[in-house]
Design a protein around this motif. Structure first.
Motif, short mmCIF file in Angstrom:
data_model
loop_
_atom_site.label_atom_id
_atom_site.label_comp_id
_atom_site.label_asym_id
_atom_site.label_seq_id
_atom_site.Cartn_x
_atom_site.Cartn_y
_atom_site.Cartn_z
N PHE A 14 23.09 -22.51 123.93
CA PHE A 14 22.99 -23.88 123.45
C PHE A 14 21.55 -24.20 123.08
N VAL A 15 21.39 -25.09 122.10
CA VAL A 15 20.08 -25.62 121.75
C VAL A 15 20.12 -27.10 122.09
N GLU A 16 19.13 -27.55 122.85
CA GLU A 16 19.08 -28.95 123.22
C GLU A 16 17.88 -29.60 122.56
N PHE A 17 18.12 -30.79 121.99
CA PHE A 17 17.05 -31.51 121.31
C PHE A 17 17.31 -33.00 121.47
N GLY A 18 16.34 -33.73 121.97
CA GLY A 18 16.48 -35.17 122.14
C GLY A 18 17.58 -35.54 123.13
N GLY A 19 17.79 -34.72 124.14
CA GLY A 19 18.79 -35.00 125.15
C GLY A 19 20.21 -34.67 124.73
N SER A 21 21.82 -14.66 108.37
CA SER A 21 20.65 -15.00 109.19
C SER A 21 20.58 -16.53 109.23
N VAL A 22 20.46 -17.10 110.44
CA VAL A 22 20.46 -18.55 110.61
C VAL A 22 19.12 -18.97 111.20
N TYR A 23 18.53 -20.02 110.61
CA TYR A 23 17.27 -20.60 111.09
C TYR A 23 17.57 -22.05 111.43
N LEU A 24 17.58 -22.39 112.70
CA LEU A 24 17.94 -23.72 113.17
C LEU A 24 16.67 -24.54 113.38
N LYS A 25 16.62 -25.73 112.76
CA LYS A 25 15.48 -26.63 112.92
C LYS A 25 15.99 -27.95 113.48
N PRO A 26 15.99 -28.09 114.81
CA PRO A 26 16.53 -29.30 115.42
C PRO A 26 15.82 -30.58 115.00
N GLU A 27 14.50 -30.51 114.78
CA GLU A 27 13.76 -31.73 114.42
C GLU A 27 14.20 -32.28 113.06
N GLU A 28 14.79 -31.45 112.22
CA GLU A 28 15.31 -31.89 110.92
C GLU A 28 16.83 -32.01 110.93
N LYS A 82 18.91 -29.60 110.76
CA LYS A 82 19.34 -28.71 109.69
C LYS A 82 19.42 -27.27 110.19
N ALA A 83 20.30 -26.53 109.54
CA ALA A 83 20.37 -25.08 109.74
C ALA A 83 20.20 -24.47 108.36
N TYR A 84 19.17 -23.67 108.21
CA TYR A 84 18.95 -22.95 106.97
C TYR A 84 19.48 -21.54 107.20
N PHE A 85 20.21 -21.02 106.22
CA PHE A 85 20.77 -19.69 106.43
C PHE A 85 20.76 -18.89 105.14
N VAL A 86 20.78 -17.57 105.33
CA VAL A 86 20.85 -16.62 104.23
C VAL A 86 22.10 -15.78 104.50
N ALA A 87 23.05 -15.85 103.56
CA ALA A 87 24.29 -15.09 103.68
C ALA A 87 24.40 -14.17 102.48
N ASP A 88 24.38 -12.88 102.74
CA ASP A 88 24.43 -11.87 101.68
C ASP A 88 23.41 -12.14 100.57
N GLY A 89 22.22 -12.56 100.95
CA GLY A 89 21.14 -12.77 99.99
C GLY A 89 21.11 -14.16 99.38
N GLU A 90 22.09 -15.00 99.63
CA GLU A 90 22.11 -16.37 99.11
C GLU A 90 21.53 -17.32 100.15
N GLU A 91 20.54 -18.11 99.73
CA GLU A 91 19.92 -19.09 100.63
C GLU A 91 20.68 -20.40 100.53
N GLU A 93 21.66 -24.30 103.02
CA GLU A 93 21.34 -25.13 104.17
C GLU A 93 22.54 -26.00 104.49
N MET A 94 22.55 -26.48 105.73
CA MET A 94 23.60 -27.40 106.14
C MET A 94 23.06 -28.31 107.23
N ASP A 95 23.69 -29.44 107.40
CA ASP A 95 23.31 -30.38 108.44
C ASP A 95 23.92 -29.92 109.76
N VAL A 96 23.16 -30.11 110.82
CA VAL A 96 23.64 -29.85 112.17
C VAL A 96 23.57 -31.15 112.93
N PHE A 97 24.68 -31.57 113.48
CA PHE A 97 24.73 -32.84 114.19
C PHE A 97 24.68 -32.58 115.68
#
Length: 125
Positions: A70-75, A99-106, A108-117, A119-123
C-alpha cells in the motif's frame, strides 16, 4: 680401467631403462586414474543437475508469497494491486511489459506499457 668404464656404462644404461619404465608406468597409472575419475564424475554431474532443478522450483514457490503493498499519502492509502489493475484497464489491451510511476502528491500514476507512455488519475480514498 676398461672394466670400470664398461661397468659404469652398464649401470647408467640400466638406470636409464629403469627411469624410462618408471615414467611409462607412472604415465599409464595417471591416465588410468584420470579415466577412472572421469567415468566416476560423469554420472555424478547428472544427479546434482536434477537436484538443482528441484531447489529452483522450491525457491520459486517461496518467491510466490502473497504480498500486500500500500501507498499512504495524506492519511489515505491505496493498494498497489488496485493501481496495477487500473493501469491495465486504462491501457485496454494485454501488455507484455508495464512500468508504473506513482506520484501521490499529484494523485497520478504515469506508466509505460509496451513502449507507450500514458497517465491516469489515482484516487486516494
Amino acid at each position: 680401467m676398461a672394466t670400470t668404464k664398461k661397468a659404469a656404462a652398464k649401470t647408467a644404461e640400466k638406470e636409464t631403462k629403469t627411469a624410462a619404465k618408471t615414467t611409462t608406468k607412472t604415465a599409464a597409472k595417471a591416465t588410468t586414474k584420470t579415466a577412472a575419475k572421469t567415468e566416476k564424475k560423469a554420472p555424478a554431474k547428472k544427479a546434482p543437475a536434477k537436484k538443482t532443478a528441484a531447489k529452483k522450483t522450491t525457491a520459486k514457490k517461496a518467491a510466490e508469497a502473497k504480498v500486500d503493498f500500500f501507498v499512504e499519502f495524506g492519511g489515505v492509502q491505496v493498494s498497489i494491486e488496485d493501481v496495477v489493475n487500473n493501469v491495465k484497464a486504462t491501457y485496454g489491451k494485454d501488455a507484455k511489459e508495464i512500468s508504473v510511476y506513482l506520484k501521490p502528491e499529484e494523485s497520478k500514476a504515469y506508466f509505460v506499457a509496451d513502449g507507450e507512455e500514458m497517465e491516469m488519475d489515482v484516487f486516494f480514498c
